[in-house]
Design a protein around this motif. Structure first.
Motif, short mmCIF file in Angstrom:
data_model
loop_
_atom_site.label_atom_id
_atom_site.label_comp_id
_atom_site.label_asym_id
_atom_site.label_seq_id
_atom_site.Cartn_x
_atom_site.Cartn_y
_atom_site.Cartn_z
N GLY A 9 64.47 32.22 -57.67
CA GLY A 9 63.46 32.25 -56.95
C GLY A 9 63.21 33.46 -56.19
O GLY A 9 62.94 33.69 -55.03
N THR A 30 56.96 28.01 -58.48
CA THR A 30 58.07 27.38 -58.90
C THR A 30 57.92 25.92 -59.49
O THR A 30 58.32 25.42 -60.37
CB THR A 30 59.09 27.30 -57.81
OG1 THR A 30 59.64 28.69 -57.47
CG2 THR A 30 60.50 26.79 -58.14
N THR A 47 66.83 24.93 -59.95
CA THR A 47 66.60 25.84 -59.02
C THR A 47 67.74 26.43 -58.13
O THR A 47 68.86 25.61 -57.88
CB THR A 47 65.59 25.45 -57.98
OG1 THR A 47 65.35 26.62 -56.84
CG2 THR A 47 66.14 24.21 -57.05
#
Length: 365
Positions: A9, A30, A47
């Motif tokens: 991220g 994302t 993630t």
């Protein structure tokens, strides 16, 4: 074999045009990447968790629940959930809630993360990181496995008569992977509980990860969960590919040369030679990935990092299309070489079935 992708991220400037996505754009991207991963047939989207710029995923369960509502098959996971600075009670509740919302289509990876300042931000001492990892995980296990918990440890307020809610879906807790790049104690913890062990396999030569994975496999067998070959291993990896290998090299070079993650250190050629990074054609990515099992042993989960270093969303989605093209062959080749007694990657459905079968065996005829 479960094959998927993971993201850290990062919000990184694209060195080819100087543009930097906003946090809003990166979070939305994302979600698009996760949906694309399911579309091309991948098994897992994971993630990371970070609490500092230039990273945006500070609330993985929020993001994964949102993705879960827009997908149907893909397993949702983390890479990693911070077991050191998060309250284990909140981890138990948050991820059990996620497990219910996505009908068991999730697991999580626990780790210590790589950001030292996060410890004081959350009132923890980094010098106690390993102790925090062990104690917090022991409590998390109790919260997921015991209806009423009485507990006292070194780092947290004691619990008396505490019930974590909601209880895990179907009475089976989310499967846990332990992510680590250097700490034998984490491999020992994973082995003791019969959990999965994930080596990120990104920055260092394979010999570094071979030592850790072999140690985990030996300890997994020591604790009676099976043979070393049956231990549950996951690996990271990264690539950039184009149909023509030279096109891949030319296009990825400015991202490699400027991305903070590579530290402006070795050349791209040296880095690809010394680490699992592959920059080339889909066939080159396929062949190099399949070779992982030659030195790590047959394993259960392969996750790739594809959306970092300032790569635009359009390019990332193109990378997933290319991965989707070689995916059937990659999965078939891994499955063909894996011995019958080496298990598949755990899923919620399989673990519920195994639990029910064990109960049935215990019931007298």
């Amino acid at each position: 074999m479960q094959i998927g992708i993971f993201t850290v991220g990062d919000v990184t400037t694209d060195p080819t045009n100087g543009s930097t996505p906003t946090e809003h754009e990166r979070i939305k991207a994302t979600v698009e990447i996760a949906k694309k991963a399911e579309e091309v047939g991948l098994d897992v989207f994971a993630t990371g968790e970070h609490h500092n710029p230039p990273f945006v995923p500070s609330s993985p369960t929020t993001t994964l629940a949102y993705i879960g509502a827009q997908t149907e098959k893909i397993i949702l996971s983390t890479s990693t959930t911070l077991i050191t600075t998060n309250d284990p009670v909140k981890i138990a509740e948050d991820y059990a809630t996620l497990q219910h919302l996505v009908d068991g289509r999730m697991d999580l990876m626990l780790g210590r993360g790589n950001t030292a300042p996060v410890y004081p931000w959350f009132g923890k001492d980094i010098s106690k990181a390993v102790e925090l990892t062990i104690e917090n995980y022991q409590l998390l296990q109790k919260l997921w496995s015991e209806p009423v918990v009485n507990w006292e440890g070194k780092f947290r307020t004691p619990l008396q008569g505490y019930t974590s809610t909601p209880a895990p879906l179907d009475g089976v807790a989310p499967f846990v992977w332990h992510g680590s790049i250097r700490t034998p104690e984490v491999a020992e913890l994973a082995a003791f509980y019969g959990d999965g062990y994930f080596a990120n396999n990104i920055f260092w030569p394979k010999e570094h990860y071979i030592r850790l994975i072999n140690f985990y496999r030996q300890r997994y067998a020591h604790y009676g969960h099976g043979t070393p070959e049956q231990a549950i291993v996951g690996l990271g990896g990264q690539f950039f590919m184009r149909k023509n290998s030279q096109d891949a090299v030319n296009e990825f070079r400015p991202y490699f040369d400027n991305a903070p993650v590579y530290g402006h250190g070795p050349s791209m050629e040296d880095f690809t030679e010394q680490t699992p990074l592959t920059v080339g054609s889909p066939q080159q990515v396929l062949e190099r990935t399949l070779a992982f099992a030659d030195y790590f042993g047959d394993y259960q989960r392969q996750l790739f990092l594809v959306d970092h270093a300032g790569l635009p969303l359009k390019t990332v989605l193109e990378q997933l299309d290319l991965l989707g093209e070689i995916l059937p062959t990659m999965r078939a080749e891994f499955d063909a070489r894996r011995p019958a007694d080496v298990p598949d990657a755990p899923t919620h459905a399989a673990r519920v079935a195994a639990r029910d079968a064990a109960i049935e065996e215990e019931v007298p005829a």
